[in-house]
Motif scaffolding. Structure first.
Motif, PDB file in Angstrom:
ATOM      1  N   ASN A   1      60.035  87.638  23.393  1.00 34.04           N
ATOM      2  CA  ASN A   1      59.616  86.395  23.992  1.00 34.04           C
ATOM      3  C   ASN A   1      60.787  86.525  25.180  1.00 34.04           C
ATOM      4  OD1 ASN A   1      58.444  83.753  24.435  1.00 34.04           O
ATOM      5  ND2 ASN A   1      60.371  82.986  24.108  1.00 34.04           N
ATOM      6  N   GLU A   2      62.024  86.741  25.089  1.00 36.01           N
ATOM      7  CA  GLU A   2      63.179  86.775  25.857  1.00 36.01           C
ATOM      8  C   GLU A   2      62.651  87.896  27.166  1.00 36.01           C
ATOM      9  OE1 GLU A   2      66.757  87.276  23.172  1.00 36.01           O
ATOM     10  OE2 GLU A   2      67.439  85.526  24.330  1.00 36.01           O
ATOM     11  N   TYR A   3      62.256  88.967  26.452  1.00 36.83           N
ATOM     12  CA  TYR A   3      61.991  89.936  27.321  1.00 36.83           C
ATOM     13  C   TYR A   3      60.927  89.495  28.449  1.00 36.83           C
ATOM     14  CZ  TYR A   3      64.305  93.513  24.258  1.00 36.83           C
ATOM     15  OH  TYR A   3      64.951  94.367  23.443  1.00 36.83           O
ATOM     16  N   ILE A   4      60.163  88.771  27.867  1.00 39.32           N
ATOM     17  CA  ILE A   4      58.758  88.222  28.759  1.00 39.32           C
ATOM     18  C   ILE A   4      59.370  87.497  29.694  1.00 39.32           C
ATOM     19  CG2 ILE A   4      56.720  86.929  28.915  1.00 39.32           C
ATOM     20  CD1 ILE A   4      56.162  87.957  26.163  1.00 39.32           C
ATOM     21  N   LYS A   5      60.287  86.347  29.503  1.00 41.00           N
ATOM     22  CA  LYS A   5      60.895  85.616  30.437  1.00 41.00           C
ATOM     23  C   LYS A   5      61.899  86.116  31.390  1.00 41.00           C
ATOM     24  CE  LYS A   5      62.824  82.867  27.279  1.00 41.00           C
ATOM     25  NZ  LYS A   5      63.582  81.541  26.734  1.00 41.00           N
ATOM     26  N   LEU A   6      62.403  87.355  31.064  1.00 35.45           N
ATOM     27  CA  LEU A   6      63.398  87.890  31.950  1.00 35.45           C
ATOM     28  C   LEU A   6      62.606  88.700  33.049  1.00 35.45           C
ATOM     29  CD1 LEU A   6      66.108  89.778  29.779  1.00 35.45           C
ATOM     30  CD2 LEU A   6      66.486  88.103  31.577  1.00 35.45           C
ATOM     31  N   CYS A   7      61.194  89.042  32.617  1.00 37.48           N
ATOM     32  CA  CYS A   7      60.237  89.596  33.690  1.00 37.48           C
ATOM     33  C   CYS A   7      59.689  88.408  34.506  1.00 37.48           C
ATOM     34  CB  CYS A   7      59.134  90.268  32.968  1.00 37.48           C
ATOM     35  SG  CYS A   7      59.937  91.852  31.972  1.00 37.48           S
ATOM     36  N   ASN A   8      60.153  87.163  34.414  1.00 33.77           N
ATOM     37  CA  ASN A   8      59.513  86.113  35.182  1.00 33.77           C
ATOM     38  C   ASN A   8      57.822  86.055  34.689  1.00 33.77           C
ATOM     39  OD1 ASN A   8      59.263  83.963  36.798  1.00 33.77           O
ATOM     40  ND2 ASN A   8      58.668  85.115  38.560  1.00 33.77           N
ATOM     41  N   ALA A   9      57.539  86.109  33.377  1.00 36.62           N
ATOM     42  CA  ALA A   9      56.436  85.984  32.718  1.00 36.62           C
ATOM     43  C   ALA A   9      56.167  84.780  31.705  1.00 36.62           C
ATOM     44  CB  ALA A   9      55.871  87.014  32.188  1.00 36.62           C
ATOM     45  N   ASN A  10      55.148  84.230  31.567  1.00 34.28           N
ATOM     46  CA  ASN A  10      54.977  83.233  30.389  1.00 34.28           C
ATOM     47  C   ASN A  10      54.316  83.749  29.111  1.00 34.28           C
ATOM     48  OD1 ASN A  10      54.781  80.303  29.254  1.00 34.28           O
ATOM     49  ND2 ASN A  10      52.588  80.748  29.672  1.00 34.28           N
ATOM     50  N   ASN A  11      55.045  83.546  28.001  1.00 36.69           N
ATOM     51  CA  ASN A  11      54.258  84.117  26.890  1.00 36.69           C
ATOM     52  C   ASN A  11      53.228  83.079  26.293  1.00 36.69           C
ATOM     53  OD1 ASN A  11      53.466  85.080  24.335  1.00 36.69           O
ATOM     54  ND2 ASN A  11      55.689  84.854  23.366  1.00 36.69           N
ATOM     55  N   VAL A  12      52.030  83.467  26.563  1.00 32.99           N
ATOM     56  CA  VAL A  12      50.759  82.432  26.223  1.00 32.99           C
ATOM     57  C   VAL A  12      50.827  82.200  24.678  1.00 32.99           C
ATOM     58  CG1 VAL A  12      49.631  83.025  28.085  1.00 32.99           C
ATOM     59  CG2 VAL A  12      49.067  84.303  25.813  1.00 32.99           C
TER      60      VAL A  12
ATOM     61  N   LYS B   1      65.598  90.386  39.813  1.00 27.27           N
ATOM     62  CA  LYS B   1      64.696  91.460  40.698  1.00 27.27           C
ATOM     63  C   LYS B   1      63.161  90.799  40.660  1.00 27.27           C
ATOM     64  CE  LYS B   1      62.463  95.803  40.294  1.00 27.27           C
ATOM     65  NZ  LYS B   1      62.536  97.263  39.724  1.00 27.27           N
ATOM     66  N   TYR B   2      63.027  90.115  39.487  1.00 32.44           N
ATOM     67  CA  TYR B   2      61.512  89.634  39.198  1.00 32.44           C
ATOM     68  C   TYR B   2      61.472  87.878  39.399  1.00 32.44           C
ATOM     69  CZ  TYR B   2      60.625  94.231  37.434  1.00 32.44           C
ATOM     70  OH  TYR B   2      60.319  95.444  37.379  1.00 32.44           O
ATOM     71  N   GLN B   3      62.570  87.318  39.801  1.00 28.36           N
ATOM     72  CA  GLN B   3      62.496  85.791  40.042  1.00 28.36           C
ATOM     73  C   GLN B   3      61.414  85.521  41.066  1.00 28.36           C
ATOM     74  OE1 GLN B   3      66.128  84.099  40.411  1.00 28.36           O
ATOM     75  NE2 GLN B   3      66.619  85.142  42.570  1.00 28.36           N
ATOM     76  N   SER B   4      61.295  86.228  42.165  1.00 26.94           N
ATOM     77  CA  SER B   4      60.361  86.157  43.350  1.00 26.94           C
ATOM     78  C   SER B   4      58.928  86.398  42.967  1.00 26.94           C
ATOM     79  CB  SER B   4      60.894  86.681  44.530  1.00 26.94           C
ATOM     80  OG  SER B   4      60.965  88.154  44.443  1.00 26.94           O
TER      81      SER B   4
END
Length: 326
Positions: free
Chosen positions: A242-253, A214-217
Motif C-alpha cells: 500500500n505504501e508503494y502504491i502511494k509513492l507511485c501517486n496512486a490510490n489503493n482501491v 517524480k510521480y506527484q505530478s
C-alpha cells in the motif's frame, strides 16, 4: 577416586561433558515447553499464534529489546556468530559486509541466493528454518552467539525460541519501508558499523523521496494489487505494498476492505472502480477469464514481496511505470 594425570586432557573432558549436559538440559526444557503449550489452551501453539496480536506486541517491544541489547549484553567480537532467520536480515548483514559471521540462515535466504551456503572460508552455512518451522536440533548443535529474527516473518515459532534462548534473541520488525532504513541503522549500531548503516539508510530515504517527487505530478490512478490467485487475495491497508502504491501517486482501491492481505471475491473486484489491476503472482493460473483479461502481469514484480532496499530500488520504478503507462 580416580585422578587424571594430564591436566589439559582432564580440562578438555570436563568441557565436553559440560557441553553435553547443557545441550541435554535445553532439549529437555524444550520438550517441557512444547508439552506445556500443547496442554495449555491459553497459550498459542506453533499453528495457532495470532498473527495480529503477535505483530503488535513485538512491534511495541522491538525498540526496547534493541536498546537493552546494545547497552547491556550484546558483545561484538571479531568472530561473532549469528543465526539469521529471515531474508531481510540476511540481506542487511550481507550489505554491511558481515556475511562471514553468519553460521545459519532460513530457507528463503538460501533459496533466494542471498547468501552462499558455503562461504569463502569453506565453512558450511546451515539452513535451520523456513517460514513455518525451525529445526531446534540443528540450532542446538551450532556454536552461535545470537539469533536475529524478523517479528513478521518468524512469528509462528518466535515465542518458543524466546523461551529456549532468552538472552540470545535480537528482534527486528519489517512492516513498512521506514523499517528497512531504520533496521540498517539499528543493526549497524549493534555491530559497530554505524556509518555504513546510516549511509545505506540515507540512500533509501533519498530514493523514496525521488520516486515520490517524480510521480506527484501524474494523474492519480485507482489500482489494486493481487498477491495470490487461489484464494484470491489482495494488498489492503497498512501494508508495504500500500505504501508503494502511494509513492507511485496512486490510490489503493482495496485499502477499505481491511488491513493486511484480505481475501476478496471476483464479484467484489467487478464492482470496484479500477483503472488497473496488477498481479505480482507467478502466473494467471486459477484466475477467472475476466480477471486474466483485465490484469497486468509481470513476474518481476513478485520481488517486491521481499522487503529489501535492493528490491525497492530495482522494482518500485517498474511498478510505478506499470501504473501510469497507457
Amino acid at each position: 577416586m580416580i585422578t587424571l594425570k594430564n591436566n589439559k586432557s582432564n580440562l578438555k573432558i570436563i568441557q565436553e561433558i559440560t557441553k553435553l549436559v547443557t545441550k541435554s538440559t535445553i532439549i529437555i526444557t524444550s520438550l517441557f515447553i512444547f508439552q506445556a503449550t500443547a496442554n495449555n489452551p491459553t497459550e498459542s501453539s506453533l499453528d495457532t499464534i495470532d498473527v495480529n496480536n503477535t505483530a503488535i506486541e513485538d512491534n511495541q517491544n522491538n525498540n526496547k529489546t534493541l536498546i537493552n541489547a546494545i547497552s547491556n549484553d550484546f558483545k561484538v567480537t571479531s568472530n561473532l556468530k549469528i543465526v539469521s532467520l529471515s531474508p531481510e536480515i540476511t540481506h542487511i548483514l550481507k550489505k554491511l559486509n558481515y556475511e562471514q559471521n553468519i553460521v545459519a540462515v532460513d530457507k528463503s535466504s538460501s533459496k533466494l541466493e542471498l547468501i552462499n551456503t558455503v562461504n569463502t572460508n569453506n565453512k558450511e552455512i546451515h539452513v535451520v528454518a523456513d517460514y513455518y518451522s525451525v529445526n531446534l536440533e540443528k540450532i542446538l548443535s551450532l556454536d552461535f552467539d545470537y539469533i536475529f529474527v524478523n517479528t513478521e516473518f518468524n512469528f509462528k515459532f518466535l515465542p518458543h525460541l524466546e523461551k529456549l534462548f532468552p538472552n540470545k534473541i535480537i528482534k527486528f520488525c519489517f512492516k513498512n519501508i521506514n523499517d528497512i532504513s531504520k533496521n540498517y541503522q539499528e543493526i549497524g549500531k549493534l555491530l559497530h558499523l554505524d556509518n555504513k548503516g546510516k549511509e545505506i539508510s540515507n540512500s533509501i530515504n533519498q530514493f523514496t523521496n525521488n520516486i515520490k517527487n517524480k510521480y506527484q505530478s501524474f494523474n492519480t490512478k485507482n489500482i489494486g494489487i493481487i498477491i495470490w490467485n487461489k484464494p484470491l487475495m489482495v494488498a489492503g491497508n497498512k501494508t508495504f505494498l500500500n505504501e508503494y502504491i502511494k509513492l507511485c501517486n496512486a490510490n489503493n482501491v482495496f485499502k477499505e476492505i481491511g488491513s493486511g492481505y484480505p481475501h476478496i471475491s471476483v464479484e467484489k473486484v467487478l464492482t470496484t472502480k479500477l483503472d488497473k489491476l496488477i498481479s505480482i503472482t507467478d502466473s494467471k493460473q486459477h484466475l477467472s477469464n475476466y480477471l486474466k483479461n483485465i490484469t497486468i502481469f509481470d513476474s518481476k514484480l513478485k520481488n517486491l514481496t521481499l522487503l529489501t532496499d535492493d528490491n525497492l530500488k530495482n522494482y518500485l520504478p517498474l511498478l510505478c511505470d506499470k501504473i501510469h503507462s497507457n
